[in-house]
Design a protein around this motif. Structure first.
Motif, PDB file in Angstrom:
ATOM      1  N   ARG A 361      25.080  66.559 -20.059  1.00  0.00           N
ATOM      2  CA  ARG A 361      24.990  65.428 -20.988  1.00  0.00           C
ATOM      3  C   ARG A 361      23.783  64.557 -20.642  1.00  0.00           C
ATOM      4  N   VAL A 363      21.666  61.362 -19.943  1.00  0.00           N
ATOM      5  CA  VAL A 363      22.059  60.093 -19.330  1.00  0.00           C
ATOM      6  C   VAL A 363      21.004  58.998 -19.515  1.00  0.00           C
ATOM      7  N   PRO A 412      26.005  61.809 -24.840  1.00  0.00           N
ATOM      8  CA  PRO A 412      27.173  61.118 -24.292  1.00  0.00           C
ATOM      9  C   PRO A 412      28.222  60.945 -25.389  1.00  0.00           C
ATOM     10  N   TYR A 424      21.840  53.678 -25.824  1.00  0.00           N
ATOM     11  CA  TYR A 424      21.443  54.698 -24.856  1.00  0.00           C
ATOM     12  C   TYR A 424      20.238  54.173 -24.072  1.00  0.00           C
TER      13      TYR A 424
END
Length: 457
Positions: A361, A363, A412, A424
């Motif tokens: 995922r 980050v 995410p 984000y």
């Protein structure tokens, strides 16, 4: 003049600037980047789309004799003579179509002589903004309806022919199953879907006859529109008709609901079909749908196998425009920066690095200078065109679509939801911040006008 491919499909000020650049001999290399300043409240990310059309535009940019003749009495002969041989000879770096991105991240970089790099601005924004807008809208339906048939139904209310075609392409790129727009299917090699209009049912004296005529005309795949009169009564008629058709080896593929309480009708129709032995007959729904309504229907357990999304998708009705810009970042080997209040840019040629956690995922992203090579993560901007020619012409739309869907899985989880998620993280590298400060120092301090002079208008 072809209204879509003509280089005159631009803003007047591009020609005004180009003529002045030529007069001043300003033809050194310029670097422009296209980026989006912010996300609308209902978007947690955006999806790059439109690059194929942008590259095609650049590669085929030419002025015809007729276009030059139109320009001649309006601009100087030096400009018209220059445009006779005008070609895009620069380089293009970009995020591949289907990349998910965030504010302040350049999705396209043009490196070319200043007149070329400047002139292409308007059409590049026109193409990339629209397809990115629609792909980002379509992505929301794809995320809330995994495994469902999703069809673009919006051609008739799209804002013109090109918008209808590009909306079909962008929605398919984002993960839709196909479109009802036949020309889009023919041009882009994507599946087309269709049922019938209510007028087809009304043109028949008997509703059952309308159903039978359609199925016998298209025995391998027919979806019957059943809400012209009485939805549940029509479902019962189909069960009876199906027994007759079965004698000839014909099955009813699906039924379509287009009005009323779709969830309620879907449940009732599903029960009627199942009790009549038509467990394989699919239920397809349409009628002023958007991603929120699709989510509500799926969450409520409505037995609907597919959805047709029209107007709300093709005009992106909740977010009809995105805040994007195409700005000069370097000219004649010198970093440039716009410092306008609320619209300042980061100077220089940039790269975006995406860092992933062990489960794959994303980050965080880092926006850095292209020359920096110390950042962890996947570089998202890659070469697309060199010296005015595309590097790779072989990426098929279906492959882009598959990669886009795979990219969703790397988001995410909060960003995959319809609700607005926390932003984000996008970091600006220290070296980029330092370059911005250097440019500011060289330009000198900004002197704000007196408050009384701000409101003269």
């Amino acid at each position: 003049m072809n209204p879509i491919s003509s280089p005159l499909l631009t803003d007047h000020y591009q020609l005004t600037m180009l003529e002045s650049y030529l007069q001043q001999g300003m033809q050194e290399t310029a670097v422009f980047e296209l980026f989006f300043r912010k996300l609308p409240p209902t978007r947690n990310f955006l999806v790059t789309a439109g690059l194929e059309q942008a590259l095609e535009f650049l590669e085929n940019l030419r002025f015809s004799a007729g276009e030059l003749a139109w320009l001649k009495p309006r601009f100087g002969s030096a400009l018209v003579n220059y445009l006779e041989q005008f070609r895009f000879t620069g380089d293009v770096h970009a995020m591949p179509e289907g990349t998910l991105f965030f504010p302040d991240e350049p999705i396209l970089r043009i490196t070319a002589p200043l007149p070329q790099a400047q002139f292409v601005e308007s059409r590049l924004i026109n193409l990339l903004h629209f397809e990115t807008l629609i792909a980002s809208k379509a992505a929301r339906s794809v995320l809330v309806a995994p495994g469902k048939l999703l069809v673009d139904f919006g051609m008739r209310r799209a804002h013109g022919a090109e918008a209808a075609l590009l909306a079909a392409r962008a929605s398919y790129l984002a993960g839709f199953s196909g479109t009802s727009t036949v020309l889009a299917a023919a041009i882009y090699g994507m599946p087309s879907f269709g049922t019938v209009a209510h007028s087809y049912i009304q043109a028949h004296t008997d509703e059952t006859a309308a159903f039978e005529h359609l199925v016998r005309c298209h025995p391998k795949n027919s979806t019957l529109l059943i809400d012209t009169y009485d939805t549940e009564a029509a479902a019962i008629k189909i069960v009876t008709l199906a027994r007759k058709l079965a004698q000839d080896g014909i099955e009813v593929s699906g039924v379509r609901l287009d009005s009323g309480d779709l969830g309620m009708h879907a449940r009732r129709v599903r029960r009627i079909l199942d009790e009549g032995g038509l467990e394989k007959t699919r239920i397809f729904a349409s009628g002023n749908l958007n991603e929120n309504r699709v989510h509500e229907l799926i969450s409520s357990g409505a037995p609907i196998d597919g959805f047709g999304l029209g107007t709300a998708l093709d005009v992106s009705s909740d977010v009809p425009a995105l805040d994007c810009a195409y700005k000069l970042q370097e000219y004649a080997d010198k970093a440039r920066r716009k410092r306008s209040e609320g619209k300042a840019t980061w100077p220089g040629r940039k790269q975006v690095y995406r860092k992933y956690n062990p489960d794959g995922r994303a980050v965080r992203d880092v926006v850095a200078l292209e020359k920096d090579d110390l950042h962890e993560g996947e570089p998202l901007i890659v070469p697309m065109m060199r010296n005015g020619r595309r590097i790779n012409r072989n990426r098929k739309l279906e492959a882009i679509r598959q990669q886009t869907v795979a990219n969703y899985a790397r988001l995410p989880e909060p960003l995959r939801l319809l609700e607005t998620a926390p932003a984000y993280p996008v970091e600006i590298s220290a070296s980029l911040q330092a370059l911005a400060k250097k440019v500011d120092d060289e330009c000198g301090p900004i002197t704000s006008p007196e408050p009384s002079r701000l409101s003269w208008y």
